[in-house]
Write an enzyme that holds these catalytic residues in place. Structure first.
Site, PDB file in Angstrom:
ATOM      1  N   LYS A 272      44.660  44.352  28.566  1.00  0.00           N
ATOM      2  CA  LYS A 272      45.047  43.122  29.292  1.00  0.00           C
ATOM      3  C   LYS A 272      46.248  43.511  29.986  1.00  0.00           C
ATOM      4  O   LYS A 272      46.798  44.556  30.119  1.00  0.00           O
ATOM      5  CB  LYS A 272      45.910  42.260  28.102  1.00  0.00           C
ATOM      6  CG  LYS A 272      46.040  40.946  28.377  1.00  0.00           C
ATOM      7  CD  LYS A 272      44.799  40.360  27.960  1.00  0.00           C
ATOM      8  CE  LYS A 272      45.185  38.591  28.221  1.00  0.00           C
ATOM      9  NZ  LYS A 272      43.949  38.047  27.428  1.00  0.00           N
TER      10      LYS A 272
HETATM   11  N1  GLU Z   1      41.461  36.214  29.312  1.00  0.00           N
HETATM   12  C1  GLU Z   1      40.362  35.915  28.336  1.00  0.00           C
HETATM   13  C2  GLU Z   1      40.551  36.058  27.197  1.00  0.00           C
HETATM   14  O1  GLU Z   1      41.527  36.145  26.612  1.00  0.00           O
HETATM   15  C3  GLU Z   1      39.089  36.388  29.215  1.00  0.00           C
HETATM   16  C4  GLU Z   1      39.131  37.870  29.267  1.00  0.00           C
HETATM   17  C5  GLU Z   1      37.937  38.431  30.237  1.00  0.00           C
HETATM   18  O2  GLU Z   1      37.046  37.573  30.483  1.00  0.00           O
HETATM   19  O3  GLU Z   1      38.008  39.534  30.162  1.00  0.00           O
HETATM   20  O4  GLU Z   1      39.786  36.265  26.344  1.00  0.00           O
END
Ligand code: GLU
Length: 420
Positions: free
Chosen positions: A118
């Protein structure tokens, strides 16, 4: 009903809450006795790498602001690190660590070949102009380019970022690497610039597919949705189109007034979706979340349902569109009250599932149409929901079950067993 917990379920920071759920699942899966002397429990809890970088942003008035950005690579046993980038005032390193950990478990449970990561940037994107947002998005990628890559670590949108931000990030990355075309460096790009149909709707639609798998037909089911951003708005739209009665939408940033729209006969979601700012809240946000309803979908932020308001919640089912919306005491209390809780790492996996489809399309250079993507998403969401629900029959705790399935998959991956 009293639930016996392996560890104490107390109210903590977002990271402490995620680690609390995780630790209980580590105990339940007996990792430490199954893989003696490997210290797997600790190894899968602590991120592989947490990096913070200073990012300077030139403002339109010529002044410079210093911001702190982070990228946390939690675990890559199952594939390249994967996870969104959040632009938010709360997106500090600890927060990002919590979110990165959940990405590992989300991808493992969804059986997609990605690890978890993240990114965070501590900023309120709503106060930035379009050109400031472009500069800071490119600045973020410049700062982290050496640890990212289409087969190494692949960002995507999250709160405060969107397809346009991903387009700027892809362009900047390709400039840094001398024009090598790299569409797979980020997912969630605009369609026409390597993006996939259905990616924008994916998380919200996935939340509804999960609800359908648990409850069957949604016709006339009453639904309350907290958060009318990308996740909540698409969940509301699909639920409405399936005949559900969306009786309240809560978003103090959009609706003003008390922050929530309420209509016991069901709101006109199609109209609200088109122009949300035309609607004025007619109920207080903190009251709306406690309305009696069949399904509550918290799609805003973490810890919104906590020891302070858990006793007032009257929903029969909670589907977690947001990451970490329930704190451990709230989770425990509501389960004891027989509320069905679909945990975040299962319920909101739709986004990363379609990110995986996008990444595959980028690799193949061939693009699929929207209906093919939405039906693949539906199948996958229903399969992971069914699997978790079936395994959870004994302990009736889908969160503990989801974490346990995911932990087993990650721990068994070859580079943990036998790795020094
Ligand atoms: N931000 C989204 C999540 O928390 C998607 C992450 C992604 O597509 O890599 O799952």
């Amino acid at each position: 009903m009293k639930i016996k917990r392996g560890i104490e379920f107390k109210e903590g920071s977002f990271l402490e809450n995620v680690n609390c759920y995780l630790q209980e699942a580590i105990l339940k899966t007996n990792l430490d006795s199954r893989f003696p002397k490997q210290n797997i429990g600790e190894r899968i809890m602590i991120p592989d790498r947490s990096v913070e970088n200073k990012i300077s942003l030139k403002m339109d008035d010529g002044s410079t602001r210093l911001l702190v950005g982070s990228r946390v690579q939690h675990n890559n046993n199952l594939g390249p690190y994967k996870g969104g980038i959040r632009f938010d005032v709360d997106a500090d390193l600890q927060h990002t660590q919590a979110l990165a950990s959940n990405m590992t478990w989300k991808c493992a449970l969804s059986e997609i070949p990605f690890g978890g990561a993240k990114g965070g940037l501590v900023v309120d994107p709503r106060i930035l102009s379009e050109s400031e947002l472009e500069r800071v998005s490119k600045g973020y990628i410049r700062a982290f380019a050496d640890i990212l890559g289409p087969d190494k670590d692949i960002p995507a949108p999250d709160m405060g970022t969107n397809a346009q931000v991903m387009a700027w990030m892809r362009s900047r990355y390709e400039d840094i690497y001398h024009g090598v075309i790299s569409p797979g460096i980020v997912t969630g790009k605009p369609v026409g610039f390597g993006g996939s149909h259905g990616r924008t709707q994916a998380t919200g639609f996935g939340v509804v597919f999960c609800a359908e798998e648990l409850l069957g037909n949604l016709k006339n089911k009453t639904i309350v949705i907290q958060g009318f951003g990308n996740v909540g708005s698409h969940a509301a739209l699909l639920a409405h189109r399936k005949g559900a009665k969306v009786i309240s939408l809560i978003d103090p940033y959009l609706f003003g007034g008390g922050g929530a729209l309420f209509n016991s006969k069901g709101l006109d979601v199609e109209r609200i979706f088109k122009n949300p700012r035309d609607f004025q809240g007619n109920m207080a946000a903190e009251d709306a979340i406690c309305i009696k309803c069949d399904i509550l979908m918290p799609c805003a932020k973490e810890s919104e349902i906590n020891a302070g308001n858990m006793k007032k919640i009257q929903a029969k089912v909670i589907i977690e569109g947001a990451n970490g919306p329930l704190t451990p005491p709230a989770h425990n209390y509501l389960l004891e009250k027989k509320v069905i809780i679909a945990p975040d790492i299962m319920a909101n996996a739709g986004g990363v599932i379609v990110s995986y489809f996008e990444w595959l399309q980028n690799k193949q250079g061939e693009y699929w149409d929207e209906s093919a993507i939405i039906s693949r998403l539906e199948r996958k969401m229903k399969r992971i929901t069914k699997k978790t629900f079936l395994y959870a029959k004994k302990n009736e705790d889908m969160r503990l079950t989801a974490y346990s399935i995911a932990i087993n998959a990650v721990a068994q991956a070859k580079n943990v067993i036998g790795a020094q």
